[in-house]
Design a protein around this motif. Structure first.
Motif, PDB file in Angstrom:
ATOM      1  N   LEU A   1       3.306 -45.944  -6.801  1.00 18.56           N
ATOM      2  CA  LEU A   1       2.235 -46.908  -7.033  1.00 18.56           C
ATOM      3  C   LEU A   1       2.484 -48.212  -6.283  1.00 18.56           C
ATOM      4  O   LEU A   1       1.538 -48.864  -5.823  1.00 18.56           O
ATOM      5  CB  LEU A   1       2.096 -47.188  -8.533  1.00 18.56           C
ATOM      6  CG  LEU A   1       1.501 -46.048  -9.362  1.00 18.56           C
ATOM      7  CD1 LEU A   1       1.627 -46.362 -10.834  1.00 18.56           C
ATOM      8  CD2 LEU A   1       0.037 -45.824  -8.994  1.00 18.56           C
TER       9      LEU A   1
ATOM     10  N   VAL B   1      -1.740 -49.567 -15.627  1.00 17.32           N
ATOM     11  CA  VAL B   1      -0.814 -48.720 -14.881  1.00 17.32           C
ATOM     12  C   VAL B   1       0.378 -48.337 -15.749  1.00 17.32           C
ATOM     13  O   VAL B   1       0.805 -47.173 -15.759  1.00 17.32           O
ATOM     14  CB  VAL B   1      -0.345 -49.443 -13.598  1.00 17.32           C
ATOM     15  CG1 VAL B   1       0.868 -48.748 -13.001  1.00 17.32           C
ATOM     16  CG2 VAL B   1      -1.481 -49.492 -12.581  1.00 17.32           C
TER      17      VAL B   1
ATOM     18  N   ALA C   1      -4.170 -48.146  -6.975  1.00 24.01           N
ATOM     19  CA  ALA C   1      -3.956 -48.468  -8.391  1.00 24.01           C
ATOM     20  C   ALA C   1      -5.078 -49.357  -8.915  1.00 24.01           C
ATOM     21  O   ALA C   1      -5.571 -49.171 -10.043  1.00 24.01           O
ATOM     22  CB  ALA C   1      -2.598 -49.139  -8.590  1.00 24.01           C
TER      23      ALA C   1
ATOM     24  N   LEU D   1      -0.934 -38.847  -8.026  1.00 21.12           N
ATOM     25  CA  LEU D   1      -1.993 -39.857  -8.090  1.00 21.12           C
ATOM     26  C   LEU D   1      -3.280 -39.295  -8.687  1.00 21.12           C
ATOM     27  O   LEU D   1      -4.020 -40.005  -9.382  1.00 21.12           O
ATOM     28  CB  LEU D   1      -2.254 -40.423  -6.695  1.00 21.12           C
ATOM     29  CG  LEU D   1      -1.108 -41.261  -6.101  1.00 21.12           C
ATOM     30  CD1 LEU D   1      -1.464 -41.719  -4.690  1.00 21.12           C
ATOM     31  CD2 LEU D   1      -0.787 -42.453  -6.982  1.00 21.12           C
TER      32      LEU D   1
END
Length: 290
Positions: free
Chosen positions: A188, A130, A195, A235
């Motif tokens: 997130l 991430v 995620a 996203l």
């Protein structure tokens, strides 16, 4: 002492964290079997890694029989964890997890991800993925879609490079607050389940289990989970990142000092205006770490 000296020499020579897996028989004591995990790092300013070690143990399901922490005058910290009954693959997994933890940023904007890892909401590898992917999203998010007049005016000024440069500077100034890394991390944090699925998609592509493609199932999940259009677009950029992966050392045996991603520019820049990207580059590289 000999093993401590080896760890210290490795840390000083590489100037970064190191992990060594040593057979337990090389250490005196009542439990000669199993393995000893040694960890040393010079990166100790404001950080002792005790929390990361404990969370790595929890994540790997291991409990050391003995646990030693040593500090040295040169700023190096070393850990020795004794596992007299552990299997080799278990301690190797622990060693990699500890090394991955050294790449997580525990301060600033990324502390949201760090805290999620330490609270066992996501794994260490998900947190590392991430952190890297957010940099991609921030750099390549199509901000020009929120200022459609910009591309038109830029084209009108194609014969006046000086005016174009002034327009580009004004554009960057205006777009600076449209999207921030803090906004992405906050989003997130609210969508940690997505995620984790982004990481699983990345893992499948990076390890060759699935061909590089835009994951339409995940795109549908994003549509369902996010009511705001810009959140959905942010996203979906993670899916573009996954689709563009050509090569990475993310899953290489032995944690590298930096994680690198080679991206397909045809995927990354698809549909972007030629006024911003007049030529398709040979390759796009994202490197994160030390």
């Amino acid at each position: 002492k000999e093993h401590y000296q080896i760890v210290m020499e490795d840390v000083v020579a590489s100037r970064r964290a190191v992990v060594r897996i040593v057979p337990g028989i090389q250490y005196p004591g009542p439990y000669p079997g199993g393995f000893v995990v040694q960890f040393g790092t010079p990166e100790t300013v404001g950080r002792h890694y005790f929390t990361e070690i404990c969370q790595a143990l929890r994540f790997c399901g291991l409990i050391p029989r003995r646990f030693y922490l040593e500090t040295f005058m040169n700023g190096v910290i070393t850990y020795a964890l004794f596992f007299p009954w552990a299997k080799e693959d278990e301690v190797n997994r622990l060693g990699r997890t500890i090394m991955v933890s050294t790449h997580l940023n525990f301060t600033g904007k990324e502390d949201i991800i760090y805290k999620s890892v330490m609270q066992a909401k996501i794994s260490f590898e998900v947190g590392l993925y991430v952190s890297a992917a957010v940099k991609f999203v921030y750099m390549f998010f199509p901000k020009e879609q929120y200022a459609p007049e910009y591309t038109h005016v830029h084209g009108v000024l194609q014969n006046d490079p000086g005016a174009q440069r002034k327009l580009e500077a004004l554009y960057r100034l205006c777009m600076r607050d449209l999207l921030s890394t803090q906004r992405i991390f906050d989003l997130l944090r609210r969508q940690l389940d997505l995620a984790v699925r982004f990481f699983e998609d990345f893992q499948a592509i990076a390890l060759g289990r699935a061909p590089p493609r835009f994951n339409s199932d995940l795109a549908a999940a994003i549509e369902k989970a996010c009511p705001e259009q810009q959140d959905r677009q942010i996203l979906k950029m993670f899916l573009t990142f996954n689709e563009s992966i050509l090569l990475t050392n993310f899953f290489k045996a032995g944690t590298p000092s930096a994680f690198a991603f080679r991206l397909d520019p045809r995927v990354v820049l698809k549909g972007r205006p030629t006024s911003l990207y007049p030529e398709i580059p040979f390759g796009i590289y994202l490197v994160t770490g030390r």
